[in-house]
Enzyme design. Structure first.
Site, PDB file in Angstrom:
ATOM      1  N   THR A   1     -38.344  -3.660 -73.683  1.00  0.00           N
ATOM      2  CA  THR A   1     -38.958  -2.655 -74.574  1.00  0.00           C
ATOM      3  C   THR A   1     -37.902  -1.673 -75.052  1.00  0.00           C
ATOM      4  O   THR A   1     -36.911  -1.426 -74.356  1.00  0.00           O
ATOM      5  CB  THR A   1     -40.099  -1.877 -73.892  1.00  0.00           C
ATOM      6  OG1 THR A   1     -40.733  -1.039 -74.865  1.00  0.00           O
ATOM      7  CG2 THR A   1     -39.614  -1.005 -72.752  1.00  0.00           C
TER       8      THR A   1
ATOM      9  N   GLY B   1     -41.061   6.014 -73.612  1.00  0.00           N
ATOM     10  CA  GLY B   1     -42.261   6.475 -72.893  1.00  0.00           C
ATOM     11  C   GLY B   1     -42.764   5.401 -71.939  1.00  0.00           C
ATOM     12  O   GLY B   1     -43.070   5.672 -70.768  1.00  0.00           O
TER      13      GLY B   1
ATOM     14  N   GLU C   1     -40.267 -10.577 -83.529  1.00  0.00           N
ATOM     15  CA  GLU C   1     -41.411 -10.337 -84.415  1.00  0.00           C
ATOM     16  C   GLU C   1     -42.700 -10.481 -83.602  1.00  0.00           C
ATOM     17  O   GLU C   1     -42.945 -11.532 -82.989  1.00  0.00           O
ATOM     18  CB  GLU C   1     -41.397 -11.350 -85.558  1.00  0.00           C
ATOM     19  CG  GLU C   1     -42.016 -10.773 -86.812  1.00  0.00           C
ATOM     20  CD  GLU C   1     -42.189 -11.805 -87.894  1.00  0.00           C
ATOM     21  OE1 GLU C   1     -43.210 -11.749 -88.589  1.00  0.00           O
ATOM     22  OE2 GLU C   1     -41.296 -12.672 -88.010  1.00  0.00           O
TER      23      GLU C   1
ATOM     24  N   ASP D   1     -47.257  -5.563 -73.866  1.00  0.00           N
ATOM     25  CA  ASP D   1     -47.799  -5.249 -75.180  1.00  0.00           C
ATOM     26  C   ASP D   1     -49.088  -4.500 -74.920  1.00  0.00           C
ATOM     27  O   ASP D   1     -49.919  -4.914 -74.104  1.00  0.00           O
ATOM     28  CB  ASP D   1     -48.057  -6.493 -76.026  1.00  0.00           C
ATOM     29  CG  ASP D   1     -48.219  -6.100 -77.495  1.00  0.00           C
ATOM     30  OD1 ASP D   1     -47.266  -5.550 -78.072  1.00  0.00           O
ATOM     31  OD2 ASP D   1     -49.313  -6.299 -78.050  1.00  0.00           O
TER      32      ASP D   1
ATOM     33  N   HIS E   1     -53.942   1.624 -67.811  1.00  0.00           N
ATOM     34  CA  HIS E   1     -53.857   0.209 -68.175  1.00  0.00           C
ATOM     35  C   HIS E   1     -52.525  -0.395 -67.729  1.00  0.00           C
ATOM     36  O   HIS E   1     -52.473  -1.461 -67.160  1.00  0.00           O
ATOM     37  CB  HIS E   1     -54.037   0.070 -69.695  1.00  0.00           C
ATOM     38  CG  HIS E   1     -53.147   0.968 -70.516  1.00  0.00           C
ATOM     39  ND1 HIS E   1     -52.943   2.303 -70.203  1.00  0.00           N
ATOM     40  CD2 HIS E   1     -52.368   0.722 -71.600  1.00  0.00           C
ATOM     41  CE1 HIS E   1     -52.104   2.823 -71.069  1.00  0.00           C
ATOM     42  NE2 HIS E   1     -51.747   1.895 -71.934  1.00  0.00           N
TER      43      HIS E   1
HETATM   44  P1  IMP Z   1     -46.116  -2.020 -78.384  1.00  0.00           P
HETATM   45  O1  IMP Z   1     -44.773  -1.476 -78.070  1.00  0.00           O
HETATM   46  O2  IMP Z   1     -46.155  -2.961 -79.534  1.00  0.00           O
HETATM   47  O3  IMP Z   1     -46.788  -2.581 -77.152  1.00  0.00           O
HETATM   48  O4  IMP Z   1     -46.955  -0.771 -78.860  1.00  0.00           O
HETATM   49  C1  IMP Z   1     -47.835  -0.122 -78.039  1.00  0.00           C
HETATM   50  C2  IMP Z   1     -48.335   1.099 -78.768  1.00  0.00           C
HETATM   51  O5  IMP Z   1     -49.649   1.380 -78.270  1.00  0.00           O
HETATM   52  C3  IMP Z   1     -47.513   2.335 -78.449  1.00  0.00           C
HETATM   53  O6  IMP Z   1     -46.480   2.547 -79.347  1.00  0.00           O
HETATM   54  C4  IMP Z   1     -48.574   3.420 -78.526  1.00  0.00           C
HETATM   55  O7  IMP Z   1     -48.821   3.721 -79.856  1.00  0.00           O
HETATM   56  C5  IMP Z   1     -49.799   2.733 -77.977  1.00  0.00           C
HETATM   57  N1  IMP Z   1     -49.908   2.907 -76.522  1.00  0.00           N
HETATM   58  C6  IMP Z   1     -49.754   1.928 -75.582  1.00  0.00           C
HETATM   59  N2  IMP Z   1     -49.871   2.438 -74.349  1.00  0.00           N
HETATM   60  C7  IMP Z   1     -50.086   3.758 -74.524  1.00  0.00           C
HETATM   61  C8  IMP Z   1     -50.237   4.826 -73.592  1.00  0.00           C
HETATM   62  O8  IMP Z   1     -50.177   4.674 -72.375  1.00  0.00           O
HETATM   63  N3  IMP Z   1     -50.439   6.032 -74.142  1.00  0.00           N
HETATM   64  C9  IMP Z   1     -50.485   6.253 -75.483  1.00  0.00           C
HETATM   65  N4  IMP Z   1     -50.301   5.310 -76.382  1.00  0.00           N
HETATM   66  C10 IMP Z   1     -50.108   4.050 -75.906  1.00  0.00           C
END
Ligand code: IMP
Length: 212
Positions: free
Chosen positions: A8, A12, A41, A84, A195
């Site tokens: 990642t 955060g 992607e 994800d 989660h």
């Molecule tokens: P990914 O990096 O494609 O999995 O994007 C996940 C996105 O979901 C993050 O950039 C946040 O916008 C949102 N998200 C996932 N987990 C959290 C969380 O624990 N708190 C707040 N937003 C979250």
């Protein structure tokens, strides 16, 4: 026991992953620490598909290159994990869902994204503002085998942002138990019920059971 490279770029998420897995007995390297610049992607239709795409993308890269941040170490020594995750709002047909990071574009601030979602729920009563954070974790082994694990946390979308902790949509995601947003929780409190905490603890157990 293999060390972990976590696929990642999100700082955060990475902070939470380190805290949740801190007593796992494995060293955990972020993609950045490992010096891996690969853009995967995320074109899967589900959280699990996207988590797997990210983890496989990084594992494949590691098999084909020297790992710049971990000199002398080979892909065989690592598990690559990826998460994800996203926010599903029931009233909005589970939007933003798998598009949570891309909602309104990557360049848009979370202040604006959060304000937009609140505006789209104008006039909607508390009982119909139900939402959840969802997390899929994929672990890919050097031989290409993989495992997935899931976690969710239920809540509702509030009427204003609250709290300074966490990241992303945390300031508008409230818990029914105490009407606090997940941005108002300490990191320990959030990780215990989130989660991501649930999915990562399941994955840790699964890997232990498989002797990986
Ligand atoms: P990914 O990096 O494609 O999995 O994007 C996940 C996105 O979901 C993050 O950039 C946040 O916008 C949102 N998200 C996932 N987990 C959290 C969380 O624990 N708190 C707040 N937003 C979250």
């Amino acid at each position: 026991m293999r060390d972990i490279i976590f696929a990642t770029q999100n700082t955060g998420k990475m902070k939470e992953v380190r805290e949740i897995l801190k007593d796992s007995g494995r060293r955990i390297y972020s993609q950045k620490e490992a010096g891996i610049c690969v853009e995967v992607e995320e074109n899967g239709n589900t959280f699990a598909e996207n988590a797997l795409l990210k983890a496989e993308g990084v594992m494949n890269w590691c098999r084909e290159h020297e790992i710049p941040g971990l000199p002398g170490r080979a892909a065989e020594e690592f598990l690559v994990l990826a998460d994800d995750s996203g926010l599903e709002i029931d009233f909005l047909n589970k939007e933003p869902g798998v598009y949570s990071a891309r909602y309104l574009g990557h360049e848009t601030s979370y202040r604006e994204k959060n304000a937009d979602l609140i505006a789209r729920l104008e006039g909607v009563p508390k009982e119909r503002r139900t939402a959840r954070f969802v997390c899929a974790i994929a672990a890919v082994f050097p031989d290409g085998r993989y495992e997935t694990a899931f976690g969710t946390i239920e809540g509702y979308i509030g009427w204003k942002e609250s709290g300074e902790n966490g990241f992303g949509y945390d300031p508008i995601f409230y818990l029914y138990e105490n009407d606090r947003s997940t941005a108002e929780l300490s990191s320990e409190e959030k990780n215990a019920i989130s989660h991501r905490g649930r999915a990562l603890r399941k994955m840790r157990k699964l890997l232990q059971e498989k002797g990986e």
